[in-house]
Design an enzyme around this catalytic site. Structure first.
Site, short mmCIF file in Angstrom:
data_model
loop_
_atom_site.label_atom_id
_atom_site.label_comp_id
_atom_site.label_asym_id
_atom_site.label_seq_id
_atom_site.Cartn_x
_atom_site.Cartn_y
_atom_site.Cartn_z
N ASP A 309 0.82 -1.21 0.00
CA ASP A 309 0.00 0.00 0.00
C ASP A 309 0.86 1.26 0.00
OD1 ASP A 309 -2.63 1.40 0.46
OD2 ASP A 309 -1.60 2.00 2.28
N GLU A 362 1.15 -0.50 -5.07
CA GLU A 362 0.09 0.48 -5.28
C GLU A 362 0.78 1.85 -5.29
OE1 GLU A 362 -2.58 3.58 -4.36
OE2 GLU A 362 -1.71 2.66 -2.56
#
Length: 639
Positions: A309, A362
């Site tokens: 993330d 990401e």
């Protein structure tokens, strides 16, 4: 570790940033020492004046169990006899100023159910895994040349019990896994499962990095969930958050009374936008903690990949900060130099231990070579989310079809860079929250046009090079945006339009699984060719996907306006017959039923720089897949 007490070699590697299985050394581990059963505790707290273990076993009175400092750099150890699995505990810290802190174990494998914040003793040994066939198959599979269609799930809100309580890992292992299998997905991606105090952080603000959340059961229950996924042929990817952590008092923040896991400098430590703290990647012990944590999920829970993330927030020191708080690195730039080195070391280490792992970034930046190997100058991931494609496509789809002709480049620009990285095309949870509306409700027009437009988007997405990801609820046209405290609106399947959307997605997924041209050459230019990217006036694009077999091709036509074209000519590369394989406008999906029935014969009429052509129906707001059959090989274009 050669003994039950952390040895000099383990401690040296930990303090060098190279103890990659530090979860075997630190934390709480049931053990037998000198013939006595109990639990050995070890924790890193270099600034503490004293550390004591408190828990059920001593009525939370730490005076009975002071720990011994066993390394110059602050690792403390204690063996406590007669402690059993399931008991709660914390570390009682006496800080350098004499303040008492009560901290959960950073290496705890299990946590007290919220709102409690204690750690729990548990062994992760002995689960009877049955996924040997999956693991063998994974070693022989080439991910880049295989289908990957990911269903992104938040376990707390996929489906709740009638009383509002959570489904357990074991209940989800039956119902969710069966659903994902039936829908034709290849992988489940789970929003972060590390223990976290606040439901509405969705797991992205963690306190227990080694503790699978107790919301849905015990560690063995999550092992069962993963095992069932693998038995069904479904891979498991977990969101992982090495960029920041939450500030709750029982967690990592000022763990021993001073900054430890975070940067000492508040200007570097603060993640202003999220109210969290950045890990300090310059500290070797933090590197050991984080890289070990990545390996831990592969090792102990058999997961298949990590979606890392917020990589952008790690790469840049000033990500999300107001200009008055900006800082520079030692070279005068904004890059976080130690974070970059951490990311490279992370990926190198994961692939050393787990060569078949999926490591997905990401990343919303244009940082180069994210998915290139470290030895070639890259960051070392093997996949990156294509945020540019996602932003362009959703911007385009939200336009009134009347105006789309003027923004045609939003459809086609992604093909200028689609082979620069190994991409996943994401339509994720981030796009259906915070007032952004659901995917269905982003579509303009009346009710029929909304459903038709969304089917068109899904079909175009499936034809576009790159692996795929869709957030739960999108498959049946969730009309409201994601409600992160309630389950999905499953009652919508009582309506024909939503049931038709779900049926279309299921059929689309199955076509994807069956047709190698949609995935085998995803990351190689020879797997794609334009037929016509230029029909901006009618907002239609036509292209071809190919596999390693010359005869294995698909032709994809997407019409992004509600105008029906009864006689539309497209170029094709070979003479022979073509059949309509899938049409998002079919009546069973809720469309108008404009189909191309029977065999379509290519005529020797050059078109779109192809030697042959077909006349087809192009339905309104639809994506249509055509498959060649009975090709005349000697007339195939050699271009």
């Amino acid at each position: 570790m050669n003994s039950l007490i952390p040895g000099p070699e383990d401690l040296f590697l930990f303090h060098e940033g190279n103890l990659f299985q530090s979860y075997r050394v630190l934390g709480a581990h049931p053990a037998v020492i000198g013939g006595v059963a109990g639990v050995r505790f070890a924790v890193w707290a270099p600034h503490a004046r004293q550390v004591r273990v408190v828990g059920d076993f001593n009525c939370w009175d730490g005076s009975a169990h002071p720990m011994q400092k066993i390394s110059t750099w602050g690792v403390w150890f204690l063996f406590v006899p007669a402690v059993r699995e399931g008991e709660y505990y914390k570390y009682e810290m006496v800080t350098s100023s004499g303040t008492l802190l009560y901290k959960a174990d950073p290496y705890a494998f299990w946590s007290e159910l919220k709102p409690g914040t204690a750690s729990r003793v548990v062994s992760l040994e002995g689960y009877p895994w049955t996924d040997q066939a999956w693991q063998t198959q994974k070693r022989t599979c080439q991910a880049y040349r295989s289908p990957m269609n990911i269903y992104e799930v938040h376990l707390g809100t996929w489906k709740k019990n009638p009383d509002g309580s959570h489904r357990t890992y074991r209940e989800l292992a039956e119902e969710l896994v069966a659903y994902v299998k039936d829908m034709g997905y290849t992988h489940i991606e789970l929003l972060p499962l590390a223990e976290h105090p606040y439901d509405r952080s969705w797991g992205y603000q963690a306190t227990g990095y080694y503790s699978v959340t107790s919301r849905f059961g015990a560690p063995a229950d999550f092992m069962y969930f993963v095992d069932r996924c693998h038995s069904a042929g479904i891979g498991v990817i977990m969101d992982w958050v090495p960029g920041h952590f939450v500030k709750d008092e029982h967690g990592l923040r000022q763990f021993d009374g001073q900054p430890l896991f975070e940067y000492n400098d508040p200007a570097k430590a603060e993640k202003t936008e999220w109210g969290t703290l950045s890990f300090d990647y310059s500290k070797p012990e933090v590197v050991s903690f984080l890289i070990s944590n990545a390996l831990f999920w592969f090792d102990r829970y058999h997961i298949d990949g990590l979606r890392v993330d917020a990589v952008a927030s790690m790469l840049f020191l000033n990500f999300g900060k107001p200009r008055e708080q900006w800082v520079k690195n030692a070279r005068g730039g904004e890059e976080n130099l130690e974070a970059i080195e951490f990311i490279k070391k992370l990926n190198q280490t994961v692939f050393r231990y787990f060569p078949d792992a999926l490591m997905m970034a990401e990343d919303s930046t244009d940082w180069p070579l994210v998915t290139a190997p470290v030895h070639d100058g890259g960051l070392g991931f093997n996949y990156k989310w294509n945020m540019g494609w996602m932003n362009d496509m959703l911007k385009y789809m939200e336009l009134d079809p009347y105006f789309r002709h003027g923004r045609h480049q939003l459809l086609t620009f992604s093909f200028m860079y689609t082979y620069a990285e190994n991409y996943v095309l994401p339509l994720s949870h981030d796009e259906v929250v915070h007032g952004k509306k659901s995917l269905l409700n982003k579509m303009p027009g009346d009710y029929w046009q909304k459903f038709a437009g969304l089917r068109t988007l899904y079909g175009y997405m499936m034809g576009h090079p790159g692996k795929k990801l869709l957030f739960m609820g999108g498959e049946f046209g969730q009309f409201d945006e994601w409600k992160d405290l309630e389950d999905l609106d499953w009652e919508l399947l009582g309506y024909d339009s939503h049931r038709g959307m779900q049926r279309f997605v299921r059929d689309l997924n199955r076509v994807y699984l069956h047709e190698a041209s949609l995935w085998e050459l995803d990351h190689r230019p020879e797997g794609f060719s334009w037929i016509d990217p230029h029909d901006h006036k009618q907002s239609i694009v036509t292209f071809m996907r190919k596999s390693s077999k010359p005869e294995d091709q698909l032709i994809i036509v997407s019409n992004f306006t509600p105008v029906f074209h009864e006689k539309y000519r497209i170029g094709v590369p070979a003479a022979g017959d073509y059949v309509e394989l899938l049409n998002s406008d079919a009546g069973e999906y809720g469309g108008s039923g404009q189909r191309n029935a029977g065999m379509l014969k290519a005529g020797k009429r050059p078109w779109h720089n192809q030697p042959f052509s077909l006349q087809i129906k192009v339905p309104p707001l639809a994506t249509v897949f055509f498959k060649p059959v009975n090709l005349h090989r000697n007339s195939t274009s050699q271009k």
